[in-house]
Design a protein around this motif. Sequence first.
Motif, mmCIF file in Angstrom:
data_model
loop_
_atom_site.group_PDB
_atom_site.id
_atom_site.type_symbol
_atom_site.label_atom_id
_atom_site.label_comp_id
_atom_site.label_asym_id
_atom_site.label_seq_id
_atom_site.Cartn_x
_atom_site.Cartn_y
_atom_site.Cartn_z
ATOM 1 N N SER A 1044 0.827 -1.195 0.000
ATOM 2 C CA SER A 1044 0.000 0.000 0.000
ATOM 3 C C SER A 1044 0.864 1.249 0.000
ATOM 4 C CB SER A 1044 -0.902 0.003 1.228
ATOM 5 O OG SER A 1044 -0.138 0.334 2.362
ATOM 6 N N SER A 1045 0.177 2.368 -0.182
ATOM 7 C CA SER A 1045 0.875 3.655 -0.189
ATOM 8 C C SER A 1045 1.521 3.950 1.161
ATOM 9 C CB SER A 1045 -0.099 4.760 -0.591
ATOM 10 O OG SER A 1045 -1.357 4.546 0.006
ATOM 11 N N GLN A 1046 1.126 3.217 2.207
ATOM 12 C CA GLN A 1046 1.766 3.379 3.515
ATOM 13 C C GLN A 1046 3.185 2.826 3.534
ATOM 14 O OE1 GLN A 1046 0.883 4.664 6.691
ATOM 15 N NE2 GLN A 1046 -0.381 5.755 5.227
ATOM 16 N N ARG A 1047 3.440 1.897 2.662
ATOM 17 C CA ARG A 1047 4.715 1.182 2.730
ATOM 18 C C ARG A 1047 5.653 1.624 1.612
ATOM 19 N NH1 ARG A 1047 6.086 -0.294 7.209
ATOM 20 N NH2 ARG A 1047 7.375 -1.980 6.397
ATOM 21 N N VAL A 1048 5.767 2.933 1.450
ATOM 22 C CA VAL A 1048 6.659 3.498 0.439
ATOM 23 C C VAL A 1048 7.505 4.562 1.103
ATOM 24 C CG1 VAL A 1048 6.733 4.858 -1.683
ATOM 25 C CG2 VAL A 1048 5.060 3.038 -1.446
ATOM 26 N N ALA A 1049 8.762 4.608 0.748
ATOM 27 C CA ALA A 1049 9.618 5.666 1.278
ATOM 28 C C ALA A 1049 10.346 6.325 0.125
ATOM 29 C CB ALA A 1049 10.622 5.094 2.267
ATOM 30 N N ARG A 1050 10.828 7.518 0.372
ATOM 31 C CA ARG A 1050 11.641 8.179 -0.630
ATOM 32 C C ARG A 1050 13.016 7.537 -0.664
ATOM 33 N NH1 ARG A 1050 12.852 12.846 1.213
ATOM 34 N NH2 ARG A 1050 11.733 12.583 3.174
ATOM 35 N N GLY A 1051 13.594 7.484 -1.837
ATOM 36 C CA GLY A 1051 14.886 6.808 -1.965
ATOM 37 C C GLY A 1051 16.071 7.743 -1.840
ATOM 38 N N ASP A 1052 15.802 9.005 -1.577
ATOM 39 C CA ASP A 1052 16.899 9.987 -1.519
ATOM 40 C C ASP A 1052 17.890 9.619 -0.422
ATOM 41 O OD1 ASP A 1052 14.789 10.988 -2.891
ATOM 42 O OD2 ASP A 1052 14.432 12.714 -1.592
ATOM 43 N N PHE A 1053 19.139 9.740 -0.717
ATOM 44 C CA PHE A 1053 20.107 9.576 0.361
ATOM 45 C C PHE A 1053 21.415 10.294 0.036
ATOM 46 C CE2 PHE A 1053 21.341 5.795 -2.163
ATOM 47 C CZ PHE A 1053 22.721 5.939 -2.192
ATOM 48 N N VAL A 1054 22.152 10.563 1.063
ATOM 49 C CA VAL A 1054 23.535 11.033 0.931
ATOM 50 C C VAL A 1054 24.352 10.099 1.812
ATOM 51 C CG1 VAL A 1054 25.153 12.907 1.317
ATOM 52 C CG2 VAL A 1054 22.811 13.425 0.637
ATOM 53 N N ARG A 1055 25.395 9.568 1.247
ATOM 54 C CA ARG A 1055 26.167 8.573 1.982
ATOM 55 C C ARG A 1055 27.636 8.972 1.990
ATOM 56 N NH1 ARG A 1055 25.059 3.027 2.800
ATOM 57 N NH2 ARG A 1055 23.561 2.814 1.108
ATOM 58 N N LEU A 1056 28.261 8.832 3.134
ATOM 59 C CA LEU A 1056 29.706 8.993 3.191
ATOM 60 C C LEU A 1056 30.281 7.680 2.697
ATOM 61 C CD1 LEU A 1056 32.212 10.564 4.003
ATOM 62 C CD2 LEU A 1056 31.955 9.669 6.301
ATOM 63 N N LYS A 1057 30.649 7.681 1.433
ATOM 64 C CA LYS A 1057 31.044 6.427 0.806
ATOM 65 C C LYS A 1057 32.421 5.987 1.295
ATOM 66 C CE LYS A 1057 30.440 3.096 -2.050
ATOM 67 N NZ LYS A 1057 29.339 2.178 -1.823
ATOM 68 N N SER A 1058 33.342 6.919 1.274
ATOM 69 C CA SER A 1058 34.656 6.519 1.780
ATOM 70 C C SER A 1058 35.396 7.732 2.309
ATOM 71 C CB SER A 1058 35.482 5.823 0.704
ATOM 72 O OG SER A 1058 36.050 6.753 -0.158
ATOM 73 N N VAL A 1059 36.231 7.472 3.274
ATOM 74 C CA VAL A 1059 37.091 8.507 3.795
ATOM 75 C C VAL A 1059 38.438 7.839 4.062
ATOM 76 C CG1 VAL A 1059 36.012 8.178 6.061
ATOM 77 C CG2 VAL A 1059 37.403 10.173 5.673
ATOM 78 N N SER A 1060 39.501 8.507 3.625
ATOM 79 C CA SER A 1060 40.797 7.834 3.760
ATOM 80 C C SER A 1060 41.928 8.828 4.021
ATOM 81 C CB SER A 1060 41.114 7.028 2.497
ATOM 82 O OG SER A 1060 41.334 7.893 1.420
ATOM 83 N N VAL A 1061 42.971 8.316 4.609
ATOM 84 C CA VAL A 1061 44.196 9.084 4.795
ATOM 85 C C VAL A 1061 45.331 8.222 4.280
ATOM 86 C CG1 VAL A 1061 45.726 10.205 6.432
ATOM 87 C CG2 VAL A 1061 43.295 10.047 6.933
ATOM 88 N N ALA A 1062 46.149 8.816 3.408
ATOM 89 C CA ALA A 1062 47.291 8.068 2.894
ATOM 90 C C ALA A 1062 48.566 8.829 3.238
ATOM 91 C CB ALA A 1062 47.158 7.897 1.387
ATOM 92 N N TYR A 1063 49.589 8.080 3.472
ATOM 93 C CA TYR A 1063 50.876 8.707 3.767
ATOM 94 C C TYR A 1063 51.900 8.144 2.808
ATOM 95 C CZ TYR A 1063 55.204 9.900 6.187
ATOM 96 O OH TYR A 1063 56.449 10.360 6.483
ATOM 97 N N LYS A 1064 52.535 9.073 2.102
ATOM 98 C CA LYS A 1064 53.556 8.663 1.151
ATOM 99 C C LYS A 1064 54.886 8.737 1.875
ATOM 100 C CE LYS A 1064 55.079 10.113 -3.363
ATOM 101 N NZ LYS A 1064 55.006 11.242 -4.286
ATOM 102 N N ILE A 1065 55.557 7.617 1.964
ATOM 103 C CA ILE A 1065 56.818 7.595 2.715
ATOM 104 C C ILE A 1065 57.867 8.389 1.936
ATOM 105 C CG2 ILE A 1065 58.624 6.045 3.601
ATOM 106 C CD1 ILE A 1065 56.268 4.012 3.977
ATOM 107 N N PRO A 1066 58.565 9.293 2.602
ATOM 108 C CA PRO A 1066 59.497 10.158 1.889
ATOM 109 C C PRO A 1066 60.545 9.363 1.123
ATOM 110 C CG PRO A 1066 59.221 10.887 4.159
ATOM 111 C CD PRO A 1066 58.510 9.596 4.032
ATOM 112 N N ALA A 1067 60.965 9.916 0.005
ATOM 113 C CA ALA A 1067 61.900 9.235 -0.883
ATOM 114 C C ALA A 1067 63.175 8.827 -0.157
ATOM 115 C CB ALA A 1067 62.222 10.146 -2.069
ATOM 116 N N ALA A 1068 63.604 9.665 0.773
ATOM 117 C CA ALA A 1068 64.842 9.358 1.487
ATOM 118 C C ALA A 1068 64.715 8.043 2.254
ATOM 119 C CB ALA A 1068 65.161 10.497 2.457
#
Lengths: 1125, 510
Positions: A1044-1068
Amino acid sequence: MDIFYRSIDRHRSGGLFLSAVFTIFLLLLLTFDSKAQNFNIQGTVKSATGESLIGATVRVKGILKGTVTDAKGAFSLEEVSAQSTISVTMIGFVSKEVPAARNLNITLAEDAVALQDVVVTGFQQIDKGKFTGSAVTLKVDEVKIDGLPDVSRMLEGRAAGVSIQNVSGTFGAAPKIRIRGATSLNGDNKPLWVVDGVVLEDIVNISNDQLSSGDPTTLLGSAVAGLNPNDIETFDILKDAAAAALYGARAMNGVIVITTKKGKSGNLSISYSGNFSTQLKPSYKNFNIMNSAEQMSVLGELERKGYLNSNILDKPDFGVYGKYYSLLVGKDDGTFGIPNTPEAKKQFLLKYANANTDWFDVLFKNNFLQEHSVSVSFGTDKSQSYFSTSFLSDNGWSVADKVNRYTLNFRNNYKLSDKVQFGFSTLSSLRRQNAPGSLSRQSNPVDGTYGRDFDINPFSYALNTSRTLTAFDENGNREFFRRNFAPFNILTELENNKIQLNLADIRLQGDITYKITPAIQYDFMGALRYIKTGREHMITEDANMANAYRAASTSTIAKANKFLYTDPDNPDAYPVIVLPRGGFYNRAEDEMSFYNVRNNFRYNKTFFEKHAVNALVGQEVKFTNRQSFNNTGYGYQYGQGGVPFVDYRILKQTIESNFPYYEMGKTFDRFAAFYASLGYTLNDKYNFTAYARYDGSNRFGKSNIGRWLPTWTVAGSWNLDREEFVKKLSWISYAKIRGSYGLTASTGPATNSAVLLQSMITNRPYADEKEAAINLASLANLQLTWEKLYSGNVGLDLGFFANRLSLTADFYLRNSFDLIDRIKTSGIGGQTFKIANYADMESKGIDLSVDAVLYKSQSLSWRARLTAGYSHTQITNVDNLPTIFDMVKAEGANIQGHPVRSLFSVDFKGLNPQNGVPVFINENGEQSSDIYLQDQNTKYLKYEGPVDPPLTGGVNNTVIYKNFTFNLFLTGQEGNKIRLNPLYKGTSNSRFAYSDLDAFPREFNDRWEMTGDEKKTTVPSIPDLTTNQLNLAGIYPYTAYNYSSQRVARGDFVRLKSVSVAYKIPAAVTRRLGMTAASLQVSAINMWLIYSDKKLKGQDPEFFNTGGVAQPVQKQFTASLKFSL
Amino acid sequence: MKFNICDSIFSLKMVMRQMKIYIKGISLILPLLGLVGCEQFLSTEPDSTRATLKTPEEVSQLLSTAYPQGNYVTFSEAMSDNAGDKGVGTDDRVNRGSYLFEVVDAPVDKEDSPDMYWAQAYHAIGVANQALKAIDAAANPSSFSAQRGEALVARAYAHFMLVSFYSKFYDATTASSDVGIPYVTEPEEVVIKKYERKTVAYVYEMIEKDLLAGLPLIKDVSYTVPKYHFNIAAANAFASRFYLVKKDYAKSLQYANNVFPGGDIAANLRPWNTEYLPLSYEELFKRYTRASENANLLLVETNSLYGRFVASYRYGLTNPIWDEITAVINVASSTADWAYPLFTQGEGNLLIPKLTEYFVKESVNAEIGTVYVMVPLFTAEEVLFNRAEANLLLGNQAAAITDLNLFASKRIRSYNAANHAVTLAKMRAYYGLVNTTAGNNQAVLNTIMDFRRLEFAQEGMRWFDMLRYGIDVEHERVGGQTIKVPKGDPKRQLQLPQSVTLSGVELNKR
């Protein structure tokens, strides 16, 4: 944006070399100029971002005098006339002229025009400046999410107009991918995957609806599940008719071209990449499910209303109450499991009321997923080689699943002479995967439910099982309740009922290039691929699924147990057990052989330095054979060395019900195509391209009508930035307008250009009267043809301020026609419902992507990328006469005047004030609790919205500070509607309506309890048993409520898909460790659903919880280590 | 794996040939060559589950489905005077609409609907046409003669049933102007094809042509289960029915006599008063539609709910109607009893155990599935009645009475020839007719009609007889008006499915 910067780097180093040569040349020739002595100039040259530019050429205009900048970007010129003009040039930057002065600090703007990026279409590599189509090139480094083993999921939110919905997150299952929305009503809407020029054919064709069914075949759904993400160099997503033109009749849904890495000339380079991930256990706090105390109080009400009496012992499934009644029954030794006193009952129930079992805890674990990949690259001028191997192991998020994947990739290129080059590659993968035992989903249009016998999907089990039940008793032993009349414990069942999937995929490819003349080149490409998969469904003799066949403890149970057998020749007989011993060994196998041969001639020449012509003629042949097999093995005794114990009657039962206990079928795809393209570029500014392709396919059947289809595309682009009037505008660094129009196509789901005959067994009750017959499944349709699409695209690429801000916008209109759908005919020809090319659809949309360097200094930079795609589809002509049930299902229906896959609802009108039973507008337009879901009068249904989101997009932020890179990536969608998970079980208005086994959602706390409540709540009552049996007999208001129309929701969403930190080891440091580069990264994936409709109450807006092998995408933490030697 | 010109050898050749000068020419010509070679490559069937029609056996297999797998019994029975309004019971659209002589508002996939019968009958015709096309295309059409026979007779039968239900019933005087139904003789190969409703006379001509061409070709040995095909007996029974409708009694008689060797119908009638008598209803169900029953000449499996609801339909057999139907016992003896068992399923729901449900589950353990009812299309009893009627109308009254007695002897409990003989006197007395030739003939004809009604109760044949004899219908409604549908009323013709207009076919006027 990023693309541009990387290229600049490349050319900057090239520029350095060239400038140096040029300067030396100048200095050698022009050292004698020293006339008017005025002053010496000291200066620096910097880029707009403040970097010193090394090797920029600085000249005094009009005379032969010049120099190059040094390592600090500084230069000095002696004896320069005050009237002279100083010109500064550097490749990759816009040249600049300034009046002479003693101190000159010159800033050069970066020149995007000098970019030499290419678009890989799989047939050609086209210079971006000459490209006329709409395509997105993504470098894998930009989109790769470490720890996601399936590359198709990485593209979510990365390219404008590419929508990816994770309808199931299980490894091997495909996400729902749409490039610019759907183009077909019933055919495939998924894009074509191409790897190094070769189309990746699917092992099994998974239809639009099947994708979200959770059936075991969906594990084979993802075409790219066997690819090692580390082997990939770029993705090119071809969106419009011009970009995908050379795929002709396969390109209707867009093309995703993957280019894998090649060996490079130079020293041996070894790279390792390791990802170590864990996925979080789901938690009840995210879901709206009653705890055991709340649940027990509802069970108390159910008992008072007559549902949970001792007669539930005759029910197939029971939980706590059933256990109580079964313990009341005396044993042979005269004792009782429990005395029949109110105190004993209270004590018994209290124990379970306090159980509060955390099924997620029981069935899930924080798993460990590791992925190791090693690649080796080396080469000389004459040969280059790339080798990689990877290992992925996931020990399982739930106790029932597990994946191991191994990949191997060899790629060698050889240069025989200046004229002849050739290469070979081998790409192979092996997968072993465990999944919970699962059968296919079945729909029941009678009461409006989807069901799956013996479903033990851990995720849906945890969501749907009452928390009053316990997995272990007080002594720590497994505790069993009843399912299908047999004892059931989920852990025992998962151990004894599982699917093991094996998949081996080998691909060999060879290419030859022969330069006949400098302008003419011949290419040959040949590929073969072989995939074999086996799915073993092992159900041991201890599984509930096997024991259900042996449950006949009382005559009532024997009569009610559908797994027992009644001989049709003896209809009054008592049902008998036909699986006295053993379990099942069911096997499904899919096999695919694929061959692909392609021959091309290319022509490339520039006349009078302004007319550049390129042409391509070619031919392609594809050959795909698929075989699928399945077998039901009865009575396999796992504990007895595997000897099958088969009662002949189980086979008799199988045969009498016209069910094949084994099946094998083959399909044959044959495909041939001829294609040509002609491109013309005037003055590097004006590009025109025309494509034509002639495709032939055997898909339509033996008849040659409609077999061949010509397609074509014309396109043009104008490199505005090379016009003088734009060159003057220094803030515009790049500008291009593109336009294309063309026809693409797809074979569609029908194959009956010739009459379709299928062998069958007649449906007659007596074995000796059955005949092998041939069914006229479909009449011939001489008008059958390809599904086609005209699409027009106008695009604009702009770069501002040396490309610190760049923008790509595309507007498209698409007109699909000759789409295949069901049509009702007069029936006089012998087939009332035909599948024919008659439906039409229009769509339009906008793709937008913006890249910006928000801040840049030597040590800190912040880049952001926004992508958004909006697509609106509308079916303009279809008349397929769906039933109500067809239209209200979660997957949506195709209805004229609405978007493709639109969701409809039974219009809810409140609760009946007398009994709290839901009331709807039924098929006759009346307010009633009685709605006939199989009715074809659908005009009273309520339109909710499309199931596929019209607007999708993503925002990516990368901040680089010294050696640290922070990345934050958000994805989102908007505008679609979702059918909520069913609130009521299928049999909600029978005696079996409410069970002490099922978890109740918290919504039930707000249910209708007395007259007047209908004003406050929309959650229906629990009617007492008498009302249920008398007033609701034969009608299904509770399952209708699910739709029924009671069992419907909006599909809108915003999601934090990924969050990352990378460290590049210095060339030395890396140098000391003997490495050339190394980096570390930690990331979190799918951590937070920032915004979604409150009505979802924990339901994932992307996921279809259909049981079987389906699982939602999981929250995941990953640590990665990469280094190169 | 066959590749033809399109295969890799082709490309190797290309590599070698392109060394030569005429590169451009080759690159233009080769694709054209390839195109020709590819035709064979591309004519591979797309999947292995497709059957072919190359051998007579395969055509025979196809013809197993050349019989209308829709059930006419539900609507026929409800339209006939065998149905009354119980006021309560299963409310079914087909049952209700038919009883009320409204256009049945039920879609084509609703079991038992007139639309489904239409679709299934034309499907059977389509199958027959497909078979005939395959036979004509075969290298040796002569080896397919038995299949050709079956296809032609099956095609004739389906058209005959359609024209009987959907057009004005055959009347030699108006047939050449009454609107018939499309007579289809070739497979439909386009999505929407235009058809034409010619006259009833034309349809009958075509039926006769197909029937006469097909009947002599039929061979029983070509069938694995002959009772589900137009075997020789069934085809003759059909011919006998056809000529009875056309009032060509000599031919009807001739074909009726051809049904059983030596015209021995007696041994093949259902043993209601002997073997059937002690059977439980389950056992009766099991026997009634068995192919091994001699009385069953042609059976067909139909997609039907009739077996489930026959007793409980609101508009169905009632006690007063059963009393009316069985009253014809008086032509034998007022104290005798018919051997038919009458069961009840709940209050007032009457059932003679004949047709039952066969439930085919979707899969082995599914709870949903498709429902079938096996329906006898031709029986020995009908042949007996056809023979009696033909004899009577050919002036051989005595032979007709002999057949009526033969029938009575198989149907009356504890049959005693001396007490239970059907005689002219008893018949006249029962029908209140005078002892004249005309009166006697009328009495015999009435008896035949009433015996038919009795024998085929709940089998749908009564409606066919009401059309043929032109009997007026009056349906009473509980708490409503009586519906009168006299002979000639256009409501006696079923309405065609709405979608026929797509094919340029006009609907019936009602």
